[in-house]
Motif scaffolding. Sequence first.
Motif, PDB file in Angstrom:
ATOM      1  N   TYR A 147     -71.008  83.867  36.478  1.00 31.39           N
ATOM      2  CA  TYR A 147     -71.213  82.538  35.903  1.00 31.39           C
ATOM      3  C   TYR A 147     -69.871  81.833  35.716  1.00 31.39           C
ATOM      4  CZ  TYR A 147     -73.839  79.127  33.085  1.00 31.39           C
ATOM      5  OH  TYR A 147     -74.438  77.998  32.609  1.00 31.39           O
ATOM      6  N   LEU A 148     -68.879  82.556  35.225  1.00 33.13           N
ATOM      7  CA  LEU A 148     -67.545  81.982  35.044  1.00 33.13           C
ATOM      8  C   LEU A 148     -66.933  81.576  36.382  1.00 33.13           C
ATOM      9  CD1 LEU A 148     -66.158  84.433  32.339  1.00 33.13           C
ATOM     10  CD2 LEU A 148     -66.489  81.979  32.033  1.00 33.13           C
ATOM     11  N   SER A 149     -67.141  82.392  37.391  1.00 38.25           N
ATOM     12  CA  SER A 149     -66.644  82.061  38.724  1.00 38.25           C
ATOM     13  C   SER A 149     -67.235  80.735  39.190  1.00 38.25           C
ATOM     14  CB  SER A 149     -67.015  83.178  39.708  1.00 38.25           C
ATOM     15  OG  SER A 149     -66.622  82.837  41.021  1.00 38.25           O
ATOM     16  N   GLY A 150     -68.531  80.562  38.973  1.00 42.73           N
ATOM     17  CA  GLY A 150     -69.185  79.319  39.364  1.00 42.73           C
ATOM     18  C   GLY A 150     -68.636  78.109  38.624  1.00 42.73           C
ATOM     19  N   MET A 151     -68.278  78.312  37.352  1.00 42.70           N
ATOM     20  CA  MET A 151     -67.712  77.205  36.574  1.00 42.70           C
ATOM     21  C   MET A 151     -66.391  76.744  37.180  1.00 42.70           C
ATOM     22  SD  MET A 151     -68.579  78.607  32.719  1.00 42.70           S
ATOM     23  CE  MET A 151     -68.043  77.163  31.791  1.00 42.70           C
ATOM     24  N   TYR A 152     -65.599  77.695  37.692  1.00 40.44           N
ATOM     25  CA  TYR A 152     -64.312  77.327  38.285  1.00 40.44           C
ATOM     26  C   TYR A 152     -64.460  76.811  39.710  1.00 40.44           C
ATOM     27  CZ  TYR A 152     -61.406  79.005  34.460  1.00 40.44           C
ATOM     28  OH  TYR A 152     -60.784  79.154  33.235  1.00 40.44           O
ATOM     29  N   ILE A 153     -65.520  77.199  40.408  1.00 39.98           N
ATOM     30  CA  ILE A 153     -65.735  76.697  41.760  1.00 39.98           C
ATOM     31  C   ILE A 153     -66.018  75.195  41.734  1.00 39.98           C
ATOM     32  CG2 ILE A 153     -67.340  76.710  43.716  1.00 39.98           C
ATOM     33  CD1 ILE A 153     -67.576  79.737  43.356  1.00 39.98           C
ATOM     34  N   SER A 154     -66.920  74.784  40.867  1.00 37.57           N
ATOM     35  CA  SER A 154     -67.310  73.360  40.824  1.00 37.57           C
ATOM     36  C   SER A 154     -66.576  72.577  39.743  1.00 37.57           C
ATOM     37  CB  SER A 154     -68.809  73.239  40.588  1.00 37.57           C
ATOM     38  OG  SER A 154     -69.179  73.844  39.364  1.00 37.57           O
ATOM     39  N   GLY A 155     -66.017  73.309  38.749  1.00 37.50           N
ATOM     40  CA  GLY A 155     -65.442  72.643  37.591  1.00 37.50           C
ATOM     41  C   GLY A 155     -66.533  72.268  36.604  1.00 37.50           C
ATOM     42  N   VAL A 156     -66.145  71.984  35.376  1.00 39.74           N
ATOM     43  CA  VAL A 156     -67.101  71.573  34.351  1.00 39.74           C
ATOM     44  C   VAL A 156     -66.724  70.167  33.896  1.00 39.74           C
ATOM     45  CG1 VAL A 156     -68.100  72.065  32.091  1.00 39.74           C
ATOM     46  CG2 VAL A 156     -67.435  73.955  33.604  1.00 39.74           C
ATOM     47  N   ALA A 169     -64.784  63.866  46.929  1.00 37.67           N
ATOM     48  CA  ALA A 169     -63.646  62.961  46.796  1.00 37.67           C
ATOM     49  C   ALA A 169     -63.742  62.166  45.495  1.00 37.67           C
ATOM     50  CB  ALA A 169     -63.584  62.016  47.990  1.00 37.67           C
ATOM     51  N   LYS A 170     -64.927  61.688  45.169  1.00 37.16           N
ATOM     52  CA  LYS A 170     -65.126  60.929  43.936  1.00 37.16           C
ATOM     53  C   LYS A 170     -64.937  61.816  42.708  1.00 37.16           C
ATOM     54  CE  LYS A 170     -68.441  57.961  41.525  1.00 37.16           C
ATOM     55  NZ  LYS A 170     -69.814  57.376  41.547  1.00 37.16           N
ATOM     56  N   ASN A 171     -65.333  63.070  42.823  1.00 41.14           N
ATOM     57  CA  ASN A 171     -65.236  63.986  41.679  1.00 41.14           C
ATOM     58  C   ASN A 171     -63.800  64.256  41.260  1.00 41.14           C
ATOM     59  OD1 ASN A 171     -68.024  64.235  41.521  1.00 41.14           O
ATOM     60  ND2 ASN A 171     -68.076  66.011  42.903  1.00 41.14           N
ATOM     61  N   LYS A 172     -62.860  64.018  42.172  1.00 37.69           N
ATOM     62  CA  LYS A 172     -61.457  64.268  41.838  1.00 37.69           C
ATOM     63  C   LYS A 172     -60.942  63.324  40.761  1.00 37.69           C
ATOM     64  CE  LYS A 172     -60.212  66.136  46.383  1.00 37.69           C
ATOM     65  NZ  LYS A 172     -59.368  65.967  47.588  1.00 37.69           N
ATOM     66  N   SER A 173     -61.616  62.193  40.583  1.00 35.07           N
ATOM     67  CA  SER A 173     -61.121  61.192  39.632  1.00 35.07           C
ATOM     68  C   SER A 173     -61.788  61.289  38.257  1.00 35.07           C
ATOM     69  CB  SER A 173     -61.348  59.783  40.201  1.00 35.07           C
ATOM     70  OG  SER A 173     -62.741  59.538  40.374  1.00 35.07           O
ATOM     71  N   ILE A 174     -62.755  62.200  38.083  1.00 36.66           N
ATOM     72  CA  ILE A 174     -63.436  62.276  36.790  1.00 36.66           C
ATOM     73  C   ILE A 174     -62.719  63.256  35.871  1.00 36.66           C
ATOM     74  CG2 ILE A 174     -65.637  61.738  37.897  1.00 36.66           C
ATOM     75  CD1 ILE A 174     -66.475  64.619  37.562  1.00 36.66           C
ATOM     76  N   ASP A 175     -63.039  63.176  34.584  1.00 36.97           N
ATOM     77  CA  ASP A 175     -62.423  64.068  33.593  1.00 36.97           C
ATOM     78  C   ASP A 175     -63.185  65.393  33.545  1.00 36.97           C
ATOM     79  OD1 ASP A 175     -60.512  62.211  32.828  1.00 36.97           O
ATOM     80  OD2 ASP A 175     -61.849  61.298  31.343  1.00 36.97           O
ATOM     81  N   TYR A 176     -62.407  66.480  33.495  1.00 26.72           N
ATOM     82  CA  TYR A 176     -63.005  67.816  33.450  1.00 26.72           C
ATOM     83  C   TYR A 176     -62.645  68.545  32.160  1.00 26.72           C
ATOM     84  CZ  TYR A 176     -64.301  67.750  38.420  1.00 26.72           C
ATOM     85  OH  TYR A 176     -64.875  67.459  39.628  1.00 26.72           O
ATOM     86  N   LEU A 177     -63.591  69.271  31.629  1.00 21.76           N
ATOM     87  CA  LEU A 177     -63.305  70.206  30.539  1.00 21.76           C
ATOM     88  C   LEU A 177     -62.705  71.488  31.108  1.00 21.76           C
ATOM     89  CD1 LEU A 177     -66.574  69.714  28.453  1.00 21.76           C
ATOM     90  CD2 LEU A 177     -64.286  68.915  27.861  1.00 21.76           C
ATOM     91  N   ILE A 178     -63.187  71.881  32.278  1.00 16.59           N
ATOM     92  CA  ILE A 178     -62.605  72.989  33.040  1.00 16.59           C
ATOM     93  C   ILE A 178     -62.435  72.494  34.471  1.00 16.59           C
ATOM     94  CG2 ILE A 178     -62.966  75.319  33.948  1.00 16.59           C
ATOM     95  CD1 ILE A 178     -64.567  75.990  31.473  1.00 16.59           C
TER      96      ILE A 178
END
Length: 249
Positions: A147-156, A169-178
Motif C-alpha cells: 500500500y505504501l509503495s502505491g502511495m509513492y507511485i502515484s503520490g498523495v 503532465a497536469k498532475n505535476k503542478s498540483i500540491d501533494y501531501l506525499i
Amino acid sequence: MAYDLKQEEDVKEYIENLGVEYRFGCYKEKKPEVCHLLGDYLEAIKKDFDKAAKVFKSNCLDYKFGKSCLKIGNYCLVGRGKDKSDPNEALTYFEKGCELGEPTACLHAGMLLTATGPNVTIQRDIPKGYNYLKKSCDQNDSMACHYLSGMYISGVPKNVAEFNPHNPAKNKSIDYLIKPDMKQAFEFAKKACECGNMYGCANVSMMYKKGDGVEKNEAESKRYFQIATELQKAQETTKELKFQQGLDK
C-alpha cells in the motif's frame, strides 16, 4: 478421553468439550489467548456473532489482546454482531490493536485514515495514516508495504479532486501531501515482495524492466516475475481459512 473423529457423535462431543475448555480458560483462568480462541469458536463453530463480538471486545479492552481488537474492529467495520457498519468505531479498535502490537490492526487503521471516495465517513488524515501503515510494514505486514509503495507511485494529492490519472503532465503542478517518488516506491515494493506479497513482486519486476526507481535489469525483472508467479500458485492452493488462525504468526 480418546475421540474417533470419523464418528459423528464423537465429533459433536469433541466440539462441545472444546467450547467448555475455552470458556473455562477464558472466564476462570482469565487467559487472553484462550478468550480469543473462544471468540473464534463462537464465530466459526456456533455462528453466534453477537456473543463472539462481546468476547472479542472484552478481550481487547479488559485483557488488552491486540488480535481481539483487530477482530472486533473488523466486526464494527462490516456490521457483524451490530445493527450496521460503524467505521469510526472500527478505527478506534484498530488503533488500540496497533498500540498493542498487532500489525494488521495498524494496516487497517492506516487504510481507513487514507481512504477516499463517496462512501468514506472517516476524516482523512494522511500523516497519521501513513505512520500506521509504516508501523505495520516495519512489522513485515506485506499488504501495508504494498500500500505504501502505491502511495509513492502515484503520490498523495492534497486535493484528490485535482488529481487526474490520465493526465500526468497536469498532475505535476498540483500540491501533494506525499510526492511521487519511484525510489521509495521500489523499496516498499521490494519489502512487500520479501514479505510474500505477489503484487509487490510483480511491481518490482516491472520497475526493473522499465528502470523506474531502480537501474534497469532484465535478469532481475524475470527473477521477480517468477517469484510473483510462484506466490500466485501457492495462494491458489491455500484459500481455505484455518480455524484458530487468529493466533498464527
